[in-house]
Design a protein around this motif. Structure first.
Motif, short mmCIF file in Angstrom:
data_model
loop_
_atom_site.label_atom_id
_atom_site.label_comp_id
_atom_site.label_asym_id
_atom_site.label_seq_id
_atom_site.Cartn_x
_atom_site.Cartn_y
_atom_site.Cartn_z
N GLN B 159 54.98 -26.10 -59.94
CA GLN B 159 53.60 -25.66 -60.19
C GLN B 159 53.25 -24.43 -59.36
N SER B 162 53.70 -20.65 -60.34
CA SER B 162 52.69 -19.92 -61.13
C SER B 162 52.01 -18.84 -60.29
N LEU B 163 52.10 -18.95 -58.95
CA LEU B 163 51.42 -17.97 -58.10
C LEU B 163 52.07 -16.59 -58.13
N TYR B 165 52.41 -14.91 -60.44
CA TYR B 165 51.57 -14.15 -61.36
C TYR B 165 50.82 -13.03 -60.64
N VAL B 166 50.37 -13.30 -59.40
CA VAL B 166 49.54 -12.32 -58.70
C VAL B 166 50.27 -11.04 -58.34
N LEU B 173 53.01 -18.46 -66.64
CA LEU B 173 51.62 -18.00 -66.63
C LEU B 173 51.54 -16.50 -66.88
N LEU B 186 42.63 -15.24 -74.80
CA LEU B 186 42.59 -15.83 -73.46
C LEU B 186 42.45 -17.35 -73.49
N VAL B 187 41.50 -17.83 -74.28
CA VAL B 187 41.20 -19.26 -74.31
C VAL B 187 42.42 -20.06 -74.76
N TYR B 190 45.48 -19.82 -72.09
CA TYR B 190 45.32 -20.56 -70.84
C TYR B 190 45.37 -22.06 -71.10
N ILE B 191 44.76 -22.52 -72.18
CA ILE B 191 44.82 -23.95 -72.47
C ILE B 191 46.25 -24.35 -72.83
N VAL B 193 49.00 -22.95 -71.75
CA VAL B 193 49.78 -22.97 -70.51
C VAL B 193 49.49 -24.25 -69.72
N ALA B 194 48.20 -24.61 -69.65
CA ALA B 194 47.83 -25.83 -68.92
C ALA B 194 48.54 -27.03 -69.53
N TYR B 197 52.33 -26.91 -68.54
CA TYR B 197 52.53 -27.33 -67.15
C TYR B 197 52.31 -28.83 -67.01
N PHE B 198 51.23 -29.32 -67.63
CA PHE B 198 50.92 -30.74 -67.50
C PHE B 198 52.05 -31.60 -68.06
N SER B 201 55.20 -31.41 -65.72
CA SER B 201 55.01 -32.04 -64.41
C SER B 201 54.78 -33.54 -64.55
#
Lengths: 248, 219
Positions: B159, B162-163, B165-166, B173, B186-187, B190-191, B193-194, B197-198, B201
Protein backbone atom coordinates in the motif's frame (compact mmCIF):
# COMPACT_ATOMS: atom_id res chain seq x y z
CA UNK A 1 28.83 15.10 -5.03
CA UNK A 2 32.17 16.91 -5.16
CA UNK A 3 30.56 19.90 -6.85
CA UNK A 4 27.88 20.31 -4.16
CA UNK A 5 27.98 23.79 -2.65
CA UNK A 6 27.29 23.40 1.07
CA UNK A 7 25.50 26.27 2.74
CA UNK A 8 23.82 25.64 6.05
CA UNK A 9 22.59 29.21 6.21
CA UNK A 10 20.21 28.56 3.37
CA UNK A 11 17.06 28.53 5.53
CA UNK A 12 17.93 31.92 6.94
CA UNK A 13 17.85 33.46 3.47
CA UNK A 14 15.06 35.63 2.21
CA UNK A 15 12.66 34.17 -0.33
CA UNK A 16 13.37 35.91 -3.66
CA UNK A 17 10.90 38.67 -4.52
CA UNK A 18 9.09 38.54 -1.21
CA UNK A 19 9.53 39.78 2.33
CA UNK A 20 9.44 36.27 3.79
CA UNK A 21 12.28 34.03 4.91
CA UNK A 22 12.61 30.31 4.26
CA UNK A 23 12.64 29.45 7.96
CA UNK A 24 9.21 31.06 8.22
CA UNK A 25 7.97 28.63 5.57
CA UNK A 26 9.32 25.74 7.60
CA UNK A 27 7.72 27.12 10.78
CA UNK A 28 4.27 27.40 9.21
CA UNK A 29 4.76 23.95 7.72
CA UNK A 30 5.54 22.52 11.12
CA UNK A 31 2.49 24.33 12.49
CA UNK A 32 0.18 22.71 9.93
CA UNK A 33 1.76 19.30 10.52
CA UNK A 34 1.15 19.51 14.26
CA UNK A 35 -2.34 21.02 13.88
CA UNK A 36 -3.39 18.36 11.35
CA UNK A 37 -2.00 15.47 13.39
CA UNK A 38 -3.55 16.62 16.67
CA UNK A 39 -6.98 17.34 15.18
CA UNK A 40 -6.99 14.04 13.28
CA UNK A 41 -5.93 12.24 16.46
CA UNK A 42 -9.07 13.49 18.24
CA UNK A 43 -11.26 11.96 15.50
CA UNK A 44 -9.16 8.78 15.43
CA UNK A 45 -9.35 8.28 19.18
CA UNK A 46 -13.10 8.89 19.49
CA UNK A 47 -14.20 7.01 16.37
CA UNK A 48 -11.57 4.31 16.86
CA UNK A 49 -12.77 3.61 20.40
CA UNK A 50 -16.37 3.40 19.18
CA UNK A 51 -15.49 0.99 16.36
CA UNK A 52 -13.23 -1.05 18.61
CA UNK A 53 -16.03 -1.42 21.17
CA UNK A 54 -18.51 -2.33 18.41
CA UNK A 55 -16.27 -5.22 17.39
CA UNK A 56 -16.37 -6.69 20.90
CA UNK A 57 -20.15 -6.50 21.33
CA UNK A 58 -22.23 -9.67 21.36
CA UNK A 59 -24.47 -8.29 18.57
CA UNK A 60 -23.58 -9.81 15.16
CA UNK A 61 -24.68 -6.88 12.94
CA UNK A 62 -22.91 -4.30 15.12
CA UNK A 63 -19.63 -6.21 15.23
CA UNK A 64 -19.92 -6.74 11.46
CA UNK A 65 -20.15 -2.98 10.94
CA UNK A 66 -17.01 -2.57 13.03
CA UNK A 67 -15.13 -5.26 11.13
CA UNK A 68 -16.19 -3.89 7.75
CA UNK A 69 -15.01 -0.40 8.72
CA UNK A 70 -11.62 -1.65 9.83
CA UNK A 71 -11.09 -3.82 6.73
CA UNK A 72 -12.06 -1.06 4.30
CA UNK A 73 -9.94 1.65 5.88
CA UNK A 74 -6.93 -0.60 6.46
CA UNK A 75 -6.75 -2.04 2.96
CA UNK A 76 -6.79 1.13 0.89
CA UNK A 77 -3.65 3.31 0.87
CA UNK A 78 -3.96 6.61 2.73
CA UNK A 79 -3.10 8.70 -0.31
CA UNK A 80 -5.93 7.07 -2.30
CA UNK A 81 -8.33 7.68 0.59
CA UNK A 82 -7.37 11.36 0.70
CA UNK A 83 -7.88 11.66 -3.08
CA UNK A 84 -11.31 10.10 -2.74
CA UNK A 85 -12.36 12.52 0.02
CA UNK A 86 -10.90 15.51 -1.79
CA UNK A 87 -11.60 14.90 -5.48
CA UNK A 88 -14.28 12.21 -5.66
CA UNK A 89 -16.65 12.90 -2.77
CA UNK A 90 -17.74 16.40 -3.92
CA UNK A 91 -18.66 14.93 -7.33
CA UNK A 92 -20.85 12.22 -5.83
CA UNK A 93 -22.70 14.40 -3.31
CA UNK A 94 -25.82 16.40 -4.27
CA UNK A 95 -24.72 19.31 -6.50
CA UNK A 96 -25.29 22.08 -3.95
CA UNK A 97 -23.27 20.33 -1.23
CA UNK A 98 -20.54 19.29 -3.68
CA UNK A 99 -20.19 22.85 -4.93
CA UNK A 100 -19.99 24.11 -1.38
CA UNK A 101 -17.19 21.64 -0.64
CA UNK A 102 -15.32 22.71 -3.76
CA UNK A 103 -15.75 26.47 -3.36
CA UNK A 104 -16.84 27.64 0.06
CA UNK A 105 -15.65 25.06 2.59
CA UNK A 106 -13.23 26.80 4.97
CA UNK A 107 -9.63 25.51 4.74
CA UNK A 108 -10.49 22.74 2.26
CA UNK A 109 -7.09 21.00 2.31
CA UNK A 110 -6.81 21.13 6.08
CA UNK A 111 -10.37 19.91 6.77
CA UNK A 112 -10.05 17.09 4.25
CA UNK A 113 -6.66 16.03 5.62
CA UNK A 114 -7.92 16.02 9.23
CA UNK A 115 -11.06 14.13 8.28
CA UNK A 116 -9.31 11.61 6.01
CA UNK A 117 -6.36 11.02 8.30
CA UNK A 118 -8.72 10.72 11.27
CA UNK A 119 -10.89 8.07 9.61
CA UNK A 120 -7.80 6.19 8.40
CA UNK A 121 -6.15 6.14 11.83
CA UNK A 122 -9.46 5.30 13.55
CA UNK A 123 -9.32 1.84 11.95
CA UNK A 124 -5.90 1.25 13.53
CA UNK A 125 -6.93 2.66 16.91
CA UNK A 126 -10.04 0.43 16.78
CA UNK A 127 -7.86 -2.65 16.45
CA UNK A 128 -5.77 -1.62 19.47
CA UNK A 129 -8.82 -0.82 21.61
CA UNK A 130 -10.38 -4.13 20.65
CA UNK A 131 -7.18 -6.00 21.55
CA UNK A 132 -7.12 -4.21 24.89
CA UNK A 133 -10.71 -5.15 25.71
CA UNK A 134 -10.16 -8.77 24.66
CA UNK A 135 -6.99 -8.95 26.77
CA UNK A 136 -9.03 -8.40 29.95
CA UNK A 137 -10.10 -11.49 31.88
CA UNK A 138 -13.72 -12.40 31.07
CA UNK A 139 -14.51 -12.17 34.80
CA UNK A 140 -14.22 -8.39 34.68
CA UNK A 141 -17.19 -8.01 32.35
CA UNK A 142 -19.24 -10.53 34.31
CA UNK A 143 -18.34 -8.82 37.57
CA UNK A 144 -19.49 -5.49 36.17
CA UNK A 145 -22.79 -6.94 35.00
CA UNK A 146 -23.26 -8.80 38.29
CA UNK A 147 -22.86 -5.53 40.18
CA UNK A 148 -25.93 -4.29 38.34
CA UNK A 149 -24.17 -2.12 35.74
CA UNK A 150 -25.78 -2.01 32.32
CA UNK A 151 -23.55 -3.19 29.44
CA UNK A 152 -22.83 0.45 28.61
CA UNK A 153 -21.84 1.24 32.18
CA UNK A 154 -19.68 -1.90 32.35
CA UNK A 155 -17.73 -0.65 29.34
CA UNK A 156 -17.53 2.88 30.68
CA UNK A 157 -16.49 2.14 34.27
CA UNK A 158 -14.93 -1.33 34.20
CA UNK A 159 -13.59 -2.43 30.82
CA UNK A 160 -12.43 0.71 28.99
CA UNK A 161 -10.41 2.27 31.83
CA UNK A 162 -8.32 -0.90 31.99
CA UNK A 163 -8.24 -1.54 28.24
CA UNK A 164 -6.89 1.95 27.48
CA UNK A 165 -4.07 1.52 29.97
CA UNK A 166 -3.07 -1.81 28.45
CA UNK A 167 -2.88 -0.41 24.92
CA UNK A 168 -0.99 2.80 25.67
CA UNK A 169 2.25 1.46 24.09
CA UNK A 170 0.67 0.56 20.70
CA UNK A 171 -1.40 3.76 20.84
CA UNK A 172 1.87 5.64 21.27
CA UNK A 173 3.09 4.22 17.95
CA UNK A 174 -0.19 5.18 16.29
CA UNK A 175 0.08 8.69 17.73
CA UNK A 176 3.61 8.95 16.31
CA UNK A 177 2.39 7.50 13.00
CA UNK A 178 -0.28 10.15 12.62
CA UNK A 179 2.40 12.88 12.60
CA UNK A 180 4.37 11.00 9.95
CA UNK A 181 1.27 10.17 7.92
CA UNK A 182 0.17 13.82 7.87
CA UNK A 183 2.95 14.31 5.29
CA UNK A 184 0.76 12.44 2.78
CA UNK A 185 -1.62 15.42 2.84
CA UNK A 186 0.85 17.31 0.66
CA UNK A 187 -0.70 15.35 -2.22
CA UNK A 188 -3.92 17.34 -1.80
CA UNK A 189 -1.98 20.57 -1.33
CA UNK A 190 -1.83 20.99 2.43
CA UNK A 191 1.18 23.22 3.11
CA UNK A 192 2.58 21.04 5.89
CA UNK A 193 6.26 20.51 6.65
CA UNK A 194 7.19 18.14 3.81
CA UNK A 195 5.24 20.30 1.34
CA UNK A 196 7.27 23.35 2.41
CA UNK A 197 10.48 21.37 2.07
CA UNK A 198 9.44 20.42 -1.44
CA UNK A 199 8.65 24.08 -2.18
CA UNK A 200 12.05 25.26 -0.96
CA UNK A 201 14.06 22.56 -2.71
CA UNK A 202 11.83 22.59 -5.77
CA UNK A 203 11.15 25.33 -8.24
CA UNK A 204 12.41 28.18 -6.08
CA UNK A 205 15.50 26.05 -5.39
CA UNK A 206 18.30 27.77 -3.61
CA UNK A 207 19.94 24.50 -4.74
CA UNK A 208 20.71 23.25 -1.26
CA UNK A 209 18.27 20.37 -0.87
CA UNK A 210 20.48 18.32 1.49
CA UNK A 211 20.63 21.00 4.17
CA UNK A 212 16.90 21.70 3.98
CA UNK A 213 16.01 18.00 4.06
CA UNK A 214 18.33 17.44 7.02
CA UNK A 215 16.69 20.25 8.98
CA UNK A 216 13.20 18.98 8.13
CA UNK A 217 14.15 15.42 9.12
CA UNK A 218 15.50 16.75 12.42
CA UNK A 219 12.19 18.55 13.03
CA UNK A 220 10.29 15.29 12.48
CA UNK A 221 12.69 13.51 14.84
CA UNK A 222 12.06 16.13 17.52
CA UNK A 223 8.29 15.78 17.08
CA UNK A 224 8.47 11.97 17.26
CA UNK A 225 10.67 12.10 20.35
CA UNK A 226 8.40 14.60 22.14
CA UNK A 227 5.29 12.55 21.40
CA UNK A 228 7.07 9.47 22.69
CA UNK A 229 8.06 11.22 25.94
CA UNK A 230 4.58 12.66 26.50
CA UNK A 231 2.98 9.25 26.05
CA UNK A 232 5.55 7.63 28.36
CA UNK A 233 4.62 10.25 30.97
CA UNK A 234 0.91 9.50 30.56
CA UNK A 235 1.65 5.79 30.77
CA UNK A 236 3.49 6.27 34.04
CA UNK A 237 0.82 8.53 35.52
CA UNK A 238 -2.10 6.26 34.68
CA UNK A 239 -0.46 3.00 35.69
CA UNK A 240 -2.53 0.78 37.96
CA UNK A 241 -0.17 -0.39 40.70
CA UNK A 242 0.51 -4.10 40.51
CA UNK A 243 -1.46 -4.64 37.31
CA UNK A 244 0.68 -3.55 34.41
CA UNK A 245 4.26 -4.59 34.82
CA UNK A 246 7.26 -2.34 34.28
CA UNK A 247 6.88 0.82 32.29
CA UNK A 248 10.28 2.38 31.93
CA UNK B 1 -22.52 12.23 -11.22
CA UNK B 2 -22.43 8.64 -12.40
CA UNK B 3 -19.60 6.28 -11.63
CA UNK B 4 -18.54 4.46 -14.77
CA UNK B 5 -15.87 1.88 -14.01
CA UNK B 6 -15.76 0.88 -17.67
CA UNK B 7 -13.31 3.75 -18.07
CA UNK B 8 -10.85 1.81 -15.92
CA UNK B 9 -11.34 -1.30 -18.06
CA UNK B 10 -10.73 0.64 -21.27
CA UNK B 11 -7.25 1.68 -20.13
CA UNK B 12 -6.50 -1.69 -18.50
CA UNK B 13 -3.19 -2.18 -20.32
CA UNK B 14 -1.63 0.98 -18.92
CA UNK B 15 -3.15 0.43 -15.46
CA UNK B 16 -1.82 -3.13 -15.40
CA UNK B 17 1.63 -1.86 -16.28
CA UNK B 18 1.38 0.42 -13.26
CA UNK B 19 0.22 -2.44 -11.06
CA UNK B 20 3.09 -4.54 -12.31
CA UNK B 21 5.52 -1.82 -11.26
CA UNK B 22 3.88 -1.58 -7.81
CA UNK B 23 4.16 -5.34 -7.37
CA UNK B 24 7.76 -5.57 -8.54
CA UNK B 25 8.70 -2.67 -6.24
CA UNK B 26 6.97 -4.48 -3.37
CA UNK B 27 8.71 -7.78 -4.16
CA UNK B 28 12.15 -6.22 -4.47
CA UNK B 29 11.79 -4.16 -1.28
CA UNK B 30 10.55 -7.24 0.56
CA UNK B 31 13.46 -9.45 -0.48
CA UNK B 32 16.20 -6.88 0.07
CA UNK B 33 14.44 -5.46 3.14
CA UNK B 34 14.17 -8.83 4.87
CA UNK B 35 17.77 -9.78 4.02
CA UNK B 36 19.19 -6.47 5.17
CA UNK B 37 16.72 -6.40 8.08
CA UNK B 38 18.02 -9.76 9.31
CA UNK B 39 21.58 -8.43 9.45
CA UNK B 40 20.34 -5.28 11.19
CA UNK B 41 18.45 -7.36 13.75
CA UNK B 42 21.52 -9.48 14.49
CA UNK B 43 23.58 -6.29 14.75
CA UNK B 44 21.06 -4.75 17.18
CA UNK B 45 21.40 -7.78 19.43
CA UNK B 46 25.20 -7.75 19.23
CA UNK B 47 27.17 -7.43 22.47
CA UNK B 48 29.44 -4.92 20.78
CA UNK B 49 28.06 -1.52 21.79
CA UNK B 50 29.24 0.21 18.62
CA UNK B 51 27.57 -2.31 16.34
CA UNK B 52 24.29 -2.40 18.24
CA UNK B 53 24.34 1.38 18.62
CA UNK B 54 24.82 1.93 14.90
CA UNK B 55 22.06 -0.51 14.02
CA UNK B 56 19.56 0.99 16.45
CA UNK B 57 20.35 4.51 15.25
CA UNK B 58 19.61 3.40 11.70
CA UNK B 59 16.33 1.74 12.69
CA UNK B 60 15.10 4.54 14.96
CA UNK B 61 16.01 7.18 12.40
CA UNK B 62 14.00 5.61 9.59
CA UNK B 63 11.11 4.78 11.87
CA UNK B 64 10.84 8.40 13.04
CA UNK B 65 10.61 10.24 9.74
CA UNK B 66 7.78 9.99 7.20
CA UNK B 67 8.26 7.62 4.28
CA UNK B 68 7.31 10.47 1.98
CA UNK B 69 10.28 12.48 3.22
CA UNK B 70 12.59 9.49 2.67
CA UNK B 71 11.25 9.19 -0.87
CA UNK B 72 12.24 12.81 -1.51
CA UNK B 73 15.62 12.27 0.16
CA UNK B 74 16.66 9.47 -2.17
CA UNK B 75 14.97 10.98 -5.20
CA UNK B 76 17.22 14.03 -4.79
CA UNK B 77 20.25 12.42 -3.17
CA UNK B 78 20.85 9.41 -5.43
CA UNK B 79 21.54 11.41 -8.61
CA UNK B 80 23.85 13.68 -6.57
CA UNK B 81 25.87 10.75 -5.23
CA UNK B 82 25.98 8.58 -8.32
CA UNK B 83 26.02 11.38 -10.84
CA UNK B 84 23.40 9.50 -12.88
CA UNK B 85 19.90 10.82 -13.48
CA UNK B 86 17.90 7.71 -12.64
CA UNK B 87 14.38 9.03 -12.30
CA UNK B 88 11.61 8.31 -9.86
CA UNK B 89 10.88 4.74 -10.98
CA UNK B 90 14.40 3.48 -10.30
CA UNK B 91 15.27 5.49 -7.19
CA UNK B 92 12.10 4.13 -5.51
CA UNK B 93 13.64 0.65 -5.48
CA UNK B 94 16.55 1.89 -3.37
CA UNK B 95 14.30 3.99 -1.14
CA UNK B 96 11.90 1.20 -0.25
CA UNK B 97 14.60 -1.43 0.30
CA UNK B 98 16.48 0.85 2.70
CA UNK B 99 13.38 2.16 4.45
CA UNK B 100 11.55 -1.15 4.88
CA UNK B 101 14.67 -2.87 6.24
CA UNK B 102 14.20 -0.81 9.41
CA UNK B 103 10.63 -2.08 9.85
CA UNK B 104 11.47 -5.70 8.99
CA UNK B 105 14.41 -5.50 11.40
CA UNK B 106 12.15 -4.87 14.37
CA UNK B 107 9.93 -7.83 13.48
CA UNK B 108 12.91 -10.14 13.03
CA UNK B 109 14.49 -8.93 16.26
CA UNK B 110 11.30 -9.77 18.14
CA UNK B 111 11.38 -13.20 16.46
CA UNK B 112 14.96 -13.88 17.51
CA UNK B 113 14.25 -12.73 21.06
CA UNK B 114 11.23 -15.03 21.28
CA UNK B 115 13.44 -18.12 20.94
CA UNK B 116 13.80 -19.76 24.38
CA UNK B 117 17.23 -19.44 25.98
CA UNK B 118 17.45 -23.23 26.23
CA UNK B 119 17.50 -23.55 22.45
CA UNK B 120 20.49 -21.22 22.21
CA UNK B 121 22.35 -23.00 24.99
CA UNK B 122 21.55 -26.38 23.47
CA UNK B 123 22.99 -25.26 20.14
CA UNK B 124 26.17 -23.98 21.76
CA UNK B 125 26.47 -27.16 23.81
CA UNK B 126 26.30 -29.17 20.60
CA UNK B 127 29.45 -27.36 19.54
CA UNK B 128 27.96 -24.85 17.06
CA UNK B 129 29.75 -21.55 16.77
CA UNK B 130 27.50 -18.54 17.54
CA UNK B 131 27.18 -17.94 13.77
CA UNK B 132 26.20 -21.55 13.08
CA UNK B 133 23.81 -21.41 16.01
CA UNK B 134 22.13 -18.35 14.49
CA UNK B 135 21.99 -19.99 11.06
CA UNK B 136 20.78 -23.49 12.00
CA UNK B 137 18.98 -23.12 15.33
CA UNK B 138 17.70 -19.60 15.95
CA UNK B 139 16.80 -18.09 12.57
CA UNK B 140 14.79 -21.05 11.19
CA UNK B 141 12.56 -21.07 14.26
CA UNK B 142 12.37 -17.28 14.46
CA UNK B 143 11.30 -16.97 10.81
CA UNK B 144 8.65 -19.60 11.22
CA UNK B 145 7.20 -17.70 14.18
CA UNK B 146 7.23 -14.29 12.52
CA UNK B 147 6.28 -15.26 8.96
CA UNK B 148 2.71 -13.91 9.34
CA UNK B 149 4.05 -10.60 10.71
CA UNK B 150 6.55 -10.30 7.85
CA UNK B 151 3.78 -10.89 5.33
CA UNK B 152 1.46 -8.40 7.04
CA UNK B 153 4.25 -5.81 6.88
CA UNK B 154 4.60 -6.62 3.17
CA UNK B 155 0.90 -5.82 2.63
CA UNK B 156 1.50 -2.47 4.33
CA UNK B 157 4.52 -2.02 2.08
CA UNK B 158 2.43 -2.75 -1.00
CA UNK B 159 0.00 0.00 0.00
CA UNK B 160 2.87 2.36 0.80
CA UNK B 161 4.29 2.02 -2.69
CA UNK B 162 1.40 4.28 -3.79
CA UNK B 163 3.41 7.17 -2.29
CA UNK B 164 5.92 7.09 -5.16
CA UNK B 165 3.14 8.89 -7.01
CA UNK B 166 4.37 12.15 -5.46
CA UNK B 167 7.69 12.02 -7.33
CA UNK B 168 5.91 11.13 -10.55
CA UNK B 169 6.56 7.40 -10.79
CA UNK B 170 4.08 5.34 -12.80
CA UNK B 171 2.86 2.87 -10.20
CA UNK B 172 -0.77 1.74 -10.02
CA UNK B 173 -1.91 5.08 -8.63
CA UNK B 174 0.41 7.04 -10.92
CA UNK B 175 -0.86 5.21 -14.01
CA UNK B 176 -4.50 5.69 -13.06
CA UNK B 177 -3.84 9.33 -12.30
CA UNK B 178 -2.26 9.93 -15.69
CA UNK B 179 -5.23 8.33 -17.45
CA UNK B 180 -7.62 10.27 -15.22
CA UNK B 181 -6.13 13.61 -16.20
CA UNK B 182 -5.93 12.67 -19.89
CA UNK B 183 -9.56 11.51 -20.14
CA UNK B 184 -10.98 13.67 -17.36
CA UNK B 185 -12.24 10.59 -15.51
CA UNK B 186 -10.95 11.38 -12.01
CA UNK B 187 -13.91 9.88 -10.15
CA UNK B 188 -13.90 6.55 -12.01
CA UNK B 189 -10.14 6.14 -11.87
CA UNK B 190 -9.70 6.88 -8.17
CA UNK B 191 -12.57 4.59 -7.21
CA UNK B 192 -11.22 1.91 -9.53
CA UNK B 193 -7.77 2.18 -7.95
CA UNK B 194 -9.26 2.00 -4.46
CA UNK B 195 -11.11 -1.18 -5.42
CA UNK B 196 -7.96 -2.76 -6.88
CA UNK B 197 -5.86 -1.93 -3.79
CA UNK B 198 -8.61 -3.15 -1.51
CA UNK B 199 -9.12 -6.44 -3.35
CA UNK B 200 -5.41 -7.28 -3.38
CA UNK B 201 -4.66 -6.22 0.21
CA UNK B 202 -7.82 -7.76 1.63
CA UNK B 203 -7.34 -11.15 -0.02
CA UNK B 204 -3.66 -11.22 0.93
CA UNK B 205 -4.46 -10.43 4.55
CA UNK B 206 -7.08 -13.19 4.59
CA UNK B 207 -4.47 -15.58 3.18
CA UNK B 208 -1.97 -14.55 5.85
CA UNK B 209 -4.58 -15.19 8.54
CA UNK B 210 -5.19 -18.68 7.13
CA UNK B 211 -1.45 -19.35 6.96
CA UNK B 212 -1.04 -18.15 10.55
CA UNK B 213 -3.50 -20.81 11.70
CA UNK B 214 -1.68 -23.46 9.69
CA UNK B 215 1.89 -22.87 10.79
CA UNK B 216 1.51 -21.60 14.35
CA UNK B 217 3.73 -23.74 16.57
CA UNK B 218 1.75 -25.11 19.46
CA UNK B 219 3.72 -24.59 22.64
Amino acid sequence: MSTYQWDWGVVLQQVPESDEFYYQWLATGLGWTVATALSAWVIALLLGSLIGVLRTLPSKPLSFIGTAYVEIFRNIPLIVQLFIWYFVLPELLPTALGDWMKRDMPLPEFSTAVFGLGLFTAARVAEQVRTGILALPRGQKNAGLALGFTLGQTYRYVLLPMAYRIVIPPLTSEFMNIFKNSAVALAIGLTELTFQMKQITGDYAPANPIEVMTIVSALYLIVAFSVNRIMAFIEKKTRVPGYISGGK
Amino acid sequence: MEINLENVWISRDFILEGLQYSLSLTGFAMLVGITFGTFLAIARLSHNRWISGAASTYVNLFRSIPLLLVIFWFYILLPLITGVQMGADKSAYVTFAIFEAAYYCEIIRAGIQSIPKGQINAGLAMGFTPAQNMRYVILPQAFRNILPLLLTQTIVLFQDTSLVYVVGATDLLGAADKVAHRDNTLVDMYIGVAIIYFTISFSLSKAVKYLHGKIAIIR
